[in-house]
Design an enzyme around this catalytic site. Structure first.
Site, PDB file in Angstrom:
ATOM      1  CG  PHE A 149      38.277  63.384  40.605  1.00 50.50           C
ATOM      2  CD1 PHE A 149      38.116  62.271  39.787  1.00 50.50           C
ATOM      3  CD2 PHE A 149      38.899  64.505  40.081  1.00 50.50           C
ATOM      4  CE1 PHE A 149      38.573  62.274  38.478  1.00 50.50           C
ATOM      5  CE2 PHE A 149      39.360  64.522  38.762  1.00 50.50           C
ATOM      6  CZ  PHE A 149      39.200  63.402  37.964  1.00 50.50           C
ATOM      7  CB  ILE A 198      41.160  55.221  43.637  1.00 54.61           C
ATOM      8  CG1 ILE A 198      42.143  54.564  44.617  1.00 54.61           C
ATOM      9  CG2 ILE A 198      40.478  54.147  42.800  1.00 54.61           C
ATOM     10  CD1 ILE A 198      41.482  53.669  45.639  1.00 54.61           C
ATOM     11  N   GLY A 199      40.174  57.699  41.968  1.00 54.07           N
ATOM     12  CA  GLY A 199      39.300  58.295  40.954  1.00 54.07           C
ATOM     13  C   GLY A 199      40.106  58.938  39.829  1.00 54.07           C
ATOM     14  CE  LYS A 242      40.483  48.513  52.558  1.00 54.41           C
ATOM     15  NZ  LYS A 242      41.083  49.442  51.591  1.00 54.41           N
ATOM     16  N   GLY A 296      44.109  45.066  44.756  1.00 52.08           N
ATOM     17  CA  GLY A 296      44.464  46.003  43.689  1.00 52.08           C
ATOM     18  C   GLY A 296      44.430  45.334  42.331  1.00 52.08           C
ATOM     19  CE  LYS A 330      42.901  45.452  50.854  1.00 50.80           C
ATOM     20  NZ  LYS A 330      44.337  45.827  50.923  1.00 50.80           N
TER      21      LYS A 330
END
Lengths: 334, 334
Positions: free
Chosen positions: A8, A11-12, A120, A149, A219
């Site tokens: 959390f 991003i969460g 990733k 993104g 990536k």
């Protein structure tokens, strides 16, 4: 759809904010997205339809979602015990071990949950194992947010360009280094720009992974495996970062009609990350924190896509599109 | 999957060539795509798995697929009588009546067939009727190839950007006019460039629809309806073409850091096609026959995509991705 959020952080919480703010829009267009559990290192909140606004406030004020109040339950226990359709794995990325995300993802499949991740680490290190586990348990595994993104890339290649042979992929997949190079092009030196980027929150406190090219390498491993069907890990990438690029090098490049960009590319099965001379008028010459990817294909020929490679809402956008896609698939099945 | 191709001009043959050349690749990755009927104005070929190479040769040599040999059967009869999963409607576009494509599409739904089309006419004039008919008969209707050729746009917005509110769309959606403006920027006058474009096959013998902006208008109607949920027809678009743009205007624009592009845009529910001043370093400044689209969204913010807007293989690429998508959906259902 019942969703578990594991992790959390920025991003969460970004996803939670979007699910909260767009609740009515989503309900009207796609149906309900209910978060039934959130776990961080402190514990977990479990409930039929968690009050996301309050969960975000508690986490941002105290740093621990257990103060929601929640219970002392580990992420793995949540994954095992809570009834849900999908686990969103957004713990911090670890490019050395891929953990704890790898275990979270595998256990999710084993316990009958589809997975969406922005992480990733496990994808760059254990792609094959994860895909095979998803397949064995007949679960859906999506990870659009792990590369670029909000810039559409994995789903774009696999769906909108379906039927094409993807011959090569090249692009700028790291916004921090692109911001640094863009600013250096204006004459500022590396250290000054890096300091500024940290102050603006564009670079992390430890920007080693960005600057060394390691983030871009992870990536392109994901793209090589997911889009081109290769079986690569981060050790297969030849990586050079931007540490030695100077404003003078950029000035000289500019004088001849070029700029310098940190390019990740997959060509003829080789994975390379390095600073490259790019013509000023090339579609790859995008500025600031933007990301860009250029696909070379057999039928569609060249396709270029540009978008924002980072940011909480932008990453949430990619996670959300994966969640919607899973929702459509499971509703279509039943 | 069993496919009927209605219309065997450049696009229909382009699709047939791709299905023929990529037969093994497609079989390995997605399964079989068998063409079970091809109809043009001369008649039809019907068969369990038509020899596409021969069909293309016969059509290109004699202009009539009935010389395959086929039978005297109309497109409508083929749609009604032949057992198939999908009809690919690729007859010539008619922006005045939308026919015969509109009737072909509606009859396909009524006779239990999904539809893929590249045909702007019926979509720009009868979008709502077509969508409602597809829904009533529970059939899938896809038309990625109708806008932007191989440039991903409709499926990109609806799938990869799912969950986003699309605030505006602007772009260059006509390759012919973009080619003309690009060449005029180099100092050539309109008539010279147009003649050259016709010789190269970039402009049609009658390029009125391109130059007047009507082609772009049809495309933004499709985008407005398909992506933004509006209910527009071509009559709702304010259209101005590139007839009055001179090399001098481009020269003056260039001197101030701008170029001139024929931009189609959907902003605040208004649909406008007109030549616009675009900053030289804008992502919308793409050259030659390229197309570009810029989406402004609430979560992903700006997303830009660039690709080839025309060409037989490029258009086939978009049709093929729609066919693959339908194949996955119907297999998932059964």
């Amino acid at each position: 759809m019942r969703i578990i959020i594991i992790g959390f952080g920025v991003i969460g919480r970004g996803l939670a904010k979007v699910l909260y703010k767009k609740r009515e829009f989503l309900r009207k267009n796609y149906g309900d997205f209910n978060v039934v559990a959130i776990a961080d290192r402190s514990g977990a909140i479990i409930g039929e339809d968690i009050d996301l606004k309050r969960a975000i406030e508690v986490k941002e004020k105290s740093g621990k979602i257990i103060n929601y109040p929640g219970i002392e339950k580990s992420s793995l226990e949540v994954i095992k015990d809570v009834d849900a359709d999908v686990v969103v794995e957004v713990t911090p990325s670890n490019l050395d071990t891929g953990e704890p995300a790898r275990t979270h993802i595998i256990e999710s499949f084993k316990h009958g949950k589809h997975v969406v991740t922005a992480n990733k680490g496990p994808l760059a290190l254990y792609f094959k194992e994860l895909m095979e586990t998803a397949k064995r348990y007949n679960k859906i595994f999506k990870f659009e947010a792990s590369v670029g993104g909000a810039m559409p890339i994995i789903n774009l290649a696999k769906e909108t360009l379906a039927g094409n042979k993807i011959i090569s992929i090249r692009g700028i997949l790291n916004g921090t280094t692109n911001y640094i190079l863009t600013k250096m092009e204006e004459g500022l030196d590396f250290e000054t720009v890096l300091k500024e980027a940290k102050e603006l929150g564009i670079a992390e406190t430890n920007p080693y992974q960005d600057i060394s090219g390691l983030d871009t390498a992870a990536k392109i491993v994901i793209l090589a495996n997911a889009i081109m069907g290769l079986n690569k890990t981060i050790k297969d990438v030849k990586v050079r970062g931007i540490e030695k690029i100077t404003p003078e090098a950029l000035f000289l490049a500019n004088k001849r009609g070029y700029t310098i960009k940190l390019i990740g590319e997959i060509v003829n099965g080789y994975l390379i990350v390095e600073p490259k001379l790019i013509p000023i008028n090339s579609p790859l010459n995008v500025k600031g924190t933007l990301n860009v990817a250029m696909f070379e294909t057999d039928l569609a020929k060249e396709v270029v896509v540009v978008g924002r490679g980072a940011g909480a809402e932008e990453t949430a956008s990619a996670i959300l599109s994966d969640l919607i896609s899973i929702k459509k698939m499971i509703e279509n099945e039943s």
